[in-house]
Design a protein around this motif. Structure first.
Motif, PDB file in Angstrom:
ATOM      1  N   LEU A 286      -6.312   2.238   6.578  1.00 29.87           N
ATOM      2  CA  LEU A 286      -6.759   2.013   5.176  1.00 29.87           C
ATOM      3  C   LEU A 286      -7.651   0.973   4.953  1.00 29.87           C
ATOM      4  O   LEU A 286      -8.625   1.011   4.180  1.00 29.87           O
ATOM      5  N   ILE A 287      -7.686  -0.247   5.690  1.00 25.53           N
ATOM      6  CA  ILE A 287      -8.915  -1.008   5.661  1.00 25.53           C
ATOM      7  C   ILE A 287     -10.026  -0.580   5.998  1.00 25.53           C
ATOM      8  O   ILE A 287     -11.314  -0.782   5.558  1.00 25.53           O
TER       9      ILE A 287
ATOM     10  N   ARG B 144     -18.648  -5.600   2.199  1.00 21.72           N
ATOM     11  CA  ARG B 144     -17.694  -5.730   3.282  1.00 21.72           C
ATOM     12  C   ARG B 144     -16.875  -7.157   3.418  1.00 21.72           C
ATOM     13  O   ARG B 144     -16.135  -7.360   3.563  1.00 21.72           O
TER      14      ARG B 144
ATOM     15  N   ALA C  36     -16.142   2.708   2.613  1.00 25.82           N
ATOM     16  CA  ALA C  36     -16.426   2.930   1.117  1.00 25.82           C
ATOM     17  C   ALA C  36     -17.237   2.216   0.380  1.00 25.82           C
ATOM     18  O   ALA C  36     -17.829   2.398  -0.567  1.00 25.82           O
ATOM     19  N   SER C  37     -17.208   0.924   0.872  1.00 22.02           N
ATOM     20  CA  SER C  37     -17.831  -0.332   0.168  1.00 22.02           C
ATOM     21  C   SER C  37     -18.597  -1.320   1.209  1.00 22.02           C
ATOM     22  O   SER C  37     -18.008  -2.396   1.326  1.00 22.02           O
TER      23      SER C  37
ATOM     24  N   THR D 209       0.703  -1.297   0.005  1.00 23.34           N
ATOM     25  CA  THR D 209       0.119  -0.034   0.093  1.00 23.34           C
ATOM     26  C   THR D 209       0.911   1.228  -0.037  1.00 23.34           C
ATOM     27  O   THR D 209       0.378   2.223  -0.108  1.00 23.34           O
TER      28      THR D 209
ATOM     29  N   THR E 266      -0.823  -4.035   4.785  1.00 23.52           N
ATOM     30  CA  THR E 266      -1.409  -2.763   4.905  1.00 23.52           C
ATOM     31  C   THR E 266      -1.634  -2.426   6.402  1.00 23.52           C
ATOM     32  O   THR E 266      -0.703  -2.867   7.206  1.00 23.52           O
TER      33      THR E 266
ATOM     34  N   TYR F 251     -14.777  -7.933   0.926  1.00 28.20           N
ATOM     35  CA  TYR F 251     -13.291  -7.457   1.068  1.00 28.20           C
ATOM     36  C   TYR F 251     -12.553  -8.198   2.002  1.00 28.20           C
ATOM     37  O   TYR F 251     -11.311  -8.409   1.764  1.00 28.20           O
TER      38      TYR F 251
ATOM     39  N   ASN G 267     -11.185   2.583   6.060  1.00 29.45           N
ATOM     40  CA  ASN G 267     -11.698   3.471   4.974  1.00 29.45           C
ATOM     41  C   ASN G 267     -12.139   2.778   3.851  1.00 29.45           C
ATOM     42  O   ASN G 267     -13.171   3.010   3.317  1.00 29.45           O
ATOM     43  N   ASP G 268     -11.610   1.727   3.272  1.00 29.85           N
ATOM     44  CA  ASP G 268     -12.008   0.734   2.337  1.00 29.85           C
ATOM     45  C   ASP G 268     -13.408   0.187   2.613  1.00 29.85           C
ATOM     46  O   ASP G 268     -14.162   0.246   1.609  1.00 29.85           O
TER      47      ASP G 268
END
Length: 283
Positions: free
Chosen positions: A164-165, A176, A171-172, A90, A160, A179, A167-168
């Motif tokens: 960041l996880i 989930r 956003a989705s 990342t 990572t 992911y 945030n991802d």
């Protein structure tokens, strides 16, 4: 004879002669360099398209072919390694976190070398590391060395952090589970700077989901953290306790006792700047 048959015939029977090649006493074409035959007779009574011989590699041709095949394999290997690193890192700086670039200031680096060298056993036994200690002692670099070494062997690794996880995941939301499943498909997952993420109820729940999913996948996990082992063993509440319990069950603690490498690097830069300024002033 059709064009297709003509093409097959040429491929099966033609042998391109070099200027230095010659015909031997047995009637076969020989390489003028290695003196080995470039043709061979079919077994008695057999032929192809009326010919009694077929192409054969001489030593020169074999060496050229093997060299080209090795170059092709190396090219494909480098492309695969580059793909894994694009996918698994990342932060571009992680590309430089390698055993070859190690400055020797991390006393624990032998454990990273051991882990990478014995990866198959680590994976089979589901053994991870919990790298803890003060800021700047080389924990992230240590983990990055393992990641780079394994990816050079075409083993997929993800390095990572939970910031960041989260945030991802935010956003989705609908994706989930998928992911988290993708994180668990990596043979090795490295979570850097654990404990630095926000401690909201939602955040802690997602942290637990990732750690627990990794636990249930029975695949190794490496975690770096500035938390102390005391804090991990005696968490402040139940939400943290169930996360830390999972980590301590999955990962062997490794304490980083070295000097603050970041401070040392910064001090070195300051000394170089002072030296440069002094030289300029003396001109």
């Amino acid at each position: 004879m059709s064009d297709y048959d003509n093409a097959i015939f040429r491929l099966a029977t033609a042998q391109e002669a070099e200027p230095e090649d010659y015909t031997g006493e047995d009637g076969l074409l020989y390489c003028g360099n290695c003196r080995q035959p470039k043709e061979a007779y079919f077994t008695e009574g057999k032929s192809l398209f009326g010919r009694d011989r077929h192409p054969k590699e001489c030593d020169c041709q074999r060496k050229r072919r093997e060299k080209q095949e090795a170059a092709d394999r190396e090219q494909k290997h480098r492309e695969e390694v580059a793909r894994l690193k694009r996918k698994g890192f990342t932060n571009p700086a992680m590309l430089e976190w390698t055993f070859e670039n190690d400055n020797g200031k991390c006393p624990q680096m032998d454990k990273a070398l051991f882990y990478a060298a014995n990866w198959e056993e680590m994976r089979a036994e589901n053994i991870g590391y919990l790298l803890w200690g003060k800021v700047g002692t080389g924990k992230s670099y240590f983990a990055g060395c393992i990641a780079n070494a394994l990816m050079e062997r075409e083993i997929s690794v993800c390095m990572t952090n939970f910031a960041l996880i989260l945030n991802d995941l935010a956003a989705s939301y609908k994706g989930r589970n998928e992911y988290i499943d993708r994180l668990c498909r990596f043979p090795l997952l490295i979570l850097d700077d654990f404990g630095m993420e926000r401690g909201t109820e939602y955040g802690l729940e997602q942290v637990y989901n990732v750690v627990d999913s990794r636990y249930r996948s029975r695949k190794p996990l490496i975690v770096t953290t500035n938390l102390t082992l005391e804090e991990l063993q005696h968490p402040e509440d139940t939400a943290h306790a169930r996360i830390y319990d999972r980590l301590l069950e999955m990962c062997c603690p490794v304490f980083f006792t070295g000097e603050n490498i970041r401070k040392s690097t910064a001090q070195g830069k300051m000394e170089r700047l002072k030296g440069l300024m002094n030289r300029k002033e003396s001109l």
